[in-house]
Design a protein around this motif. Structure first.
Motif, PDB file in Angstrom:
ATOM      1  N   SER A  97       1.064  16.884 -12.959  1.00  0.00           N
ATOM      2  CA  SER A  97       0.918  18.508 -12.719  1.00  0.00           C
ATOM      3  C   SER A  97       1.860  19.213 -13.366  1.00  0.00           C
ATOM      4  N   ALA A  98       3.130  18.771 -13.140  1.00  0.00           N
ATOM      5  CA  ALA A  98       4.297  19.406 -13.866  1.00  0.00           C
ATOM      6  C   ALA A  98       4.180  19.460 -15.355  1.00  0.00           C
ATOM      7  N   GLU A  99       3.615  18.291 -16.104  1.00  0.00           N
ATOM      8  CA  GLU A  99       3.434  18.300 -17.317  1.00  0.00           C
ATOM      9  C   GLU A  99       2.187  19.139 -17.567  1.00  0.00           C
ATOM     10  N   LYS A 100       1.367  19.273 -17.047  1.00  0.00           N
ATOM     11  CA  LYS A 100       0.239  20.269 -17.372  1.00  0.00           C
ATOM     12  C   LYS A 100       0.660  21.721 -17.261  1.00  0.00           C
ATOM     13  N   THR A 147       0.919  -1.147   0.045  1.00  0.00           N
ATOM     14  CA  THR A 147       0.003   0.074  -0.070  1.00  0.00           C
ATOM     15  C   THR A 147       0.907   1.361   0.168  1.00  0.00           C
ATOM     16  N   ALA A 148       2.043   1.171   0.795  1.00  0.00           N
ATOM     17  CA  ALA A 148       2.873   2.385   0.738  1.00  0.00           C
ATOM     18  C   ALA A 148       3.391   2.646  -0.589  1.00  0.00           C
ATOM     19  N   ARG A 149       3.859   1.479  -1.089  1.00  0.00           N
ATOM     20  CA  ARG A 149       4.669   1.715  -2.571  1.00  0.00           C
ATOM     21  C   ARG A 149       3.430   2.268  -3.628  1.00  0.00           C
ATOM     22  N   LEU A 150       2.529   1.785  -3.447  1.00  0.00           N
ATOM     23  CA  LEU A 150       1.377   1.974  -4.332  1.00  0.00           C
ATOM     24  C   LEU A 150       1.089   3.555  -4.082  1.00  0.00           C
ATOM     25  N   ARG A 151       0.934   4.149  -2.975  1.00  0.00           N
ATOM     26  CA  ARG A 151       0.589   5.469  -2.506  1.00  0.00           C
ATOM     27  C   ARG A 151       1.960   6.316  -3.285  1.00  0.00           C
ATOM     28  N   ALA A 152       3.104   5.820  -2.713  1.00  0.00           N
ATOM     29  CA  ALA A 152       4.190   6.771  -3.530  1.00  0.00           C
ATOM     30  C   ALA A 152       4.308   6.849  -4.915  1.00  0.00           C
ATOM     31  N   LYS A 158       3.375  10.063  -9.806  1.00  0.00           N
ATOM     32  CA  LYS A 158       2.560  10.184 -11.002  1.00  0.00           C
ATOM     33  C   LYS A 158       1.627  11.430 -11.136  1.00  0.00           C
ATOM     34  N   GLU A 159       0.900  11.794  -9.944  1.00  0.00           N
ATOM     35  CA  GLU A 159       0.132  12.983  -9.882  1.00  0.00           C
ATOM     36  C   GLU A 159       0.958  14.156 -10.024  1.00  0.00           C
TER      37      GLU A 159
END
Length: 72
Positions: free
Chosen positions: A52-55, A37-42, A47-48
């Motif tokens: 946001s940087a790409e946007k 769960t911690a890995r997936l959250r990271a 990715k977010e």
């Protein structure tokens, strides 16, 4: 072949040992789940952040700095 009869103390000790092992295995599985769960959250947060940087980068390149949009 039949198993020899166990005395009640031995039987209780074996039962307790089995229960402790089952609990230990549950804890190991729970720890693995928490780690996943911690890995997936990271990964999701990274990715977010990248999205946001790409946007922001795309938004900055689409609009020239000094011009306003013309309304018709």
């Amino acid at each position: 072949m039949t198993t020899p009869r166990m005395n009640p103390r031995q039987k209780a000790a074996e039962m307790e040992a089995r229960q402790k092992e089952a609990l230990r295995l549950e804890e190991v599985a729970l720890d693995a789940t928490r780690a996943k769960t911690a890995r997936l959250r990271a990964l999701r947060l990274e990715k977010e952040r990248q999205d946001s940087a790409e946007k922001a980068r795309l938004a900055a390149t689409k609009r020239p700095a000094g011009k306003r949009a013309v309304k018709r």
